[in-house]
Design a protein around this motif. Structure first.
Motif, PDB file in Angstrom:
ATOM      1  N   GLN A 215      -4.998 -29.547   5.174  1.00  0.00           N
ATOM      2  CA  GLN A 215      -3.981 -28.555   4.805  1.00  0.00           C
ATOM      3  C   GLN A 215      -3.235 -28.016   6.024  1.00  0.00           C
ATOM      4  OE1 GLN A 215      -5.505 -25.359   2.396  1.00  0.00           O
ATOM      5  NE2 GLN A 215      -3.605 -24.198   2.410  1.00  0.00           N
ATOM      6  N   PHE A 216      -3.949 -27.878   7.142  1.00  0.00           N
ATOM      7  CA  PHE A 216      -3.374 -27.301   8.355  1.00  0.00           C
ATOM      8  C   PHE A 216      -3.341 -28.378   9.441  1.00  0.00           C
ATOM      9  CE2 PHE A 216      -5.666 -24.051   5.970  1.00  0.00           C
ATOM     10  CZ  PHE A 216      -4.659 -23.114   5.762  1.00  0.00           C
ATOM     11  N   THR A 217      -2.191 -28.596  10.034  1.00  0.00           N
ATOM     12  CA  THR A 217      -2.042 -29.677  11.016  1.00  0.00           C
ATOM     13  C   THR A 217      -3.012 -29.510  12.175  1.00  0.00           C
ATOM     14  OG1 THR A 217       0.309 -29.739  10.459  1.00  0.00           O
ATOM     15  CG2 THR A 217      -0.382 -30.934  12.426  1.00  0.00           C
ATOM     16  N   HIS A 218      -3.134 -28.289  12.670  1.00  0.00           N
ATOM     17  CA  HIS A 218      -4.037 -27.986  13.780  1.00  0.00           C
ATOM     18  C   HIS A 218      -4.960 -26.842  13.355  1.00  0.00           C
ATOM     19  CE1 HIS A 218      -1.441 -30.437  16.298  1.00  0.00           C
ATOM     20  NE2 HIS A 218      -0.407 -29.714  15.904  1.00  0.00           N
ATOM     21  N   VAL A 219      -6.240 -26.997  13.612  1.00  0.00           N
ATOM     22  CA  VAL A 219      -7.239 -25.986  13.248  1.00  0.00           C
ATOM     23  C   VAL A 219      -7.942 -25.510  14.513  1.00  0.00           C
ATOM     24  CG1 VAL A 219      -9.335 -25.504  11.930  1.00  0.00           C
ATOM     25  CG2 VAL A 219      -7.576 -27.039  10.984  1.00  0.00           C
ATOM     26  N   VAL A 220      -7.948 -24.198  14.708  1.00  0.00           N
ATOM     27  CA  VAL A 220      -8.660 -23.594  15.833  1.00  0.00           C
ATOM     28  C   VAL A 220      -9.754 -22.700  15.259  1.00  0.00           C
ATOM     29  CG1 VAL A 220      -8.495 -22.169  17.900  1.00  0.00           C
ATOM     30  CG2 VAL A 220      -6.564 -23.617  17.227  1.00  0.00           C
ATOM     31  N   ILE A 221     -10.988 -22.934  15.679  1.00  0.00           N
ATOM     32  CA  ILE A 221     -12.116 -22.103  15.229  1.00  0.00           C
ATOM     33  C   ILE A 221     -12.608 -21.278  16.408  1.00  0.00           C
ATOM     34  CG2 ILE A 221     -14.416 -22.066  14.203  1.00  0.00           C
ATOM     35  CD1 ILE A 221     -13.788 -24.713  12.857  1.00  0.00           C
ATOM     36  N   LYS A 222     -12.518 -19.960  16.240  1.00  0.00           N
ATOM     37  CA  LYS A 222     -12.920 -19.012  17.283  1.00  0.00           C
ATOM     38  C   LYS A 222     -14.418 -18.751  17.153  1.00  0.00           C
ATOM     39  CE  LYS A 222      -9.892 -16.383  15.363  1.00  0.00           C
ATOM     40  NZ  LYS A 222      -9.027 -15.244  14.953  1.00  0.00           N
ATOM     41  N   ARG A 223     -15.165 -18.954  18.236  1.00  0.00           N
ATOM     42  CA  ARG A 223     -16.624 -18.864  18.180  1.00  0.00           C
ATOM     43  C   ARG A 223     -17.176 -17.708  19.011  1.00  0.00           C
ATOM     44  NH1 ARG A 223     -19.850 -23.604  19.565  1.00  0.00           N
ATOM     45  NH2 ARG A 223     -21.298 -22.555  18.142  1.00  0.00           N
ATOM     46  N   GLY A 224     -16.357 -16.700  19.304  1.00  0.00           N
ATOM     47  CA  GLY A 224     -16.830 -15.530  20.026  1.00  0.00           C
ATOM     48  C   GLY A 224     -17.383 -15.875  21.393  1.00  0.00           C
ATOM     49  N   GLN A 225     -18.613 -15.447  21.654  1.00  0.00           N
ATOM     50  CA  GLN A 225     -19.230 -15.663  22.964  1.00  0.00           C
ATOM     51  C   GLN A 225     -19.445 -17.143  23.282  1.00  0.00           C
ATOM     52  OE1 GLN A 225     -23.342 -14.307  23.198  1.00  0.00           O
ATOM     53  NE2 GLN A 225     -23.532 -14.429  20.973  1.00  0.00           N
ATOM     54  N   PHE A 226     -19.323 -18.015  22.270  1.00  0.00           N
ATOM     55  CA  PHE A 226     -19.514 -19.449  22.488  1.00  0.00           C
ATOM     56  C   PHE A 226     -18.194 -20.194  22.724  1.00  0.00           C
ATOM     57  CE2 PHE A 226     -23.076 -18.077  19.756  1.00  0.00           C
ATOM     58  CZ  PHE A 226     -24.108 -18.274  20.665  1.00  0.00           C
TER      59      PHE A 226
END
Length: 294
Positions: A215-226
């Motif tokens: 659905q989304f061309t680019h996906v960014v997953i924010k992992r906090g301290q990681f």
């Protein structure tokens, strides 16, 4: 891509409460209580301004606060396009911090609930390279219809679209399938770990990427301290760890990440450099109280 961004989202006043210990029902607990400007969209806009980006911010506030809010945004390098609401006051968010810097929220969205198509004219998109929309705008019918109309115009004009789901609580309330239907297609998704898992229905990061990448061309997953990962329909492409810092308050860290990433993107930097800029922004944000730069 034009190097200008348009951000649409909430304006809030954050009341940040840090109790000295567990809250005692029916009695007192000493606490540090501070007031800061906030709101997911407002945070993103101000962090973009701090990163040197050319950014316009569209939102709705209480009529009595309009001039003060507009002056504040201008002082932070943001061009405000604010509508004043005669019936509802500006939004307020109470944030309760635990000793680890994790947050719980009590939200009164106030004037944000009345965002309308008249507040988001097509002319806002003139010269814009990227439209960034906070997920909070989708959770109430009026603002949702206003934002969906603007998103449709952006697609017709070829303006890149970035979506930040914004709230795991509200996402769970409406359900991931309905939220994804409301949002439709977009070029970028900025989600934290919980949001990505809920939206994808997958626990594995790579599978989340592949699923959401449909659905989304680019996906960014924010992992906090990681740190964070970036990818799409073919899985994870880039990964970046976060520096070790003392987390004082995680309010606005995800907004700072997204702004750092987008500012680098608007400068024409590669995706790996954008990811590094986002992680740097998020790490900076957790080192002081409040969701916006000082």
């Amino acid at each position: 891509m034009s190097a200008r961004a348009l951000v649409v989202g909430d304006v809030m006043t954050d009341i940040i409460v840090r109790p000295e210990g567990p809250i005692v029902p029916g009695s007192d607990r000493r606490a540090s209580i501070r007031q800061r400007p906030g709101g997911s969209g407002a945070n993103q806009a101000v962090w973009l301004g701090a990163a040197g980006a050319d950014v316009t911010f569209a939102a709705r506030v209480g009529a009595g606060d309009l001039e003060a809010h507009a002056a504040y945004f201008r002082s932070m390098g943001v061009s405000p396009v604010l509508a004043g609401d005669a019936d509802l006051p500006s939004g307020v968010l109470v944030t309760i911090l635990d000793p680890n810097g994790e947050r719980s929220f009590l939200t009164d969205r106030g004037a944000n609930l009345n965002l309308s198509p008249q507040d988001l004219p097509d002319s806002l998109l003139d010269g814009i390279g990227l439209l960034m929309v906070s997920g909070y705008s989708f959770f109430v019918r009026g603002p949702r219809l206003a934002v969906q109309r603007l998103l449709g115009t952006a697609r017709e004009r070829g303006v890149a679209i970035a979506i930040d789901p914004a709230s795991i609580g509200f996402l769970a309330e409406v359900g991931p399938a309905l939220f994804r239907k409301w949002v439709s297609s977009a070029d970028w998704l900025f989600a934290n770990e919980g949001e990505a898992e809920l939206l994808a229905g997958e626990a594995d990061f790579d599978m989340q990427m592949r699923q959401l990448g449909q659905q989304f061309t680019h996906v960014v997953i924010k992992r906090g301290q990681f740190g964070a990962v970036l990818g799409g329909r073919d899985g994870i492409v880039h990964s970046r760890s976060a520096p070790l810092v003392e987390a004082v308050d995680t309010t606005g860290a995800g907004d700072a990440f997204a702004a750092g990433f987008v500012a680098a993107l608007l400068r024409g930097e590669g995706h790996e450099a954008c990811l590094a800029a986002g992680v740097e922004g998020g790490a900076r944000a957790v080192q002081f109280v409040g969701g916006q730069p000082r």
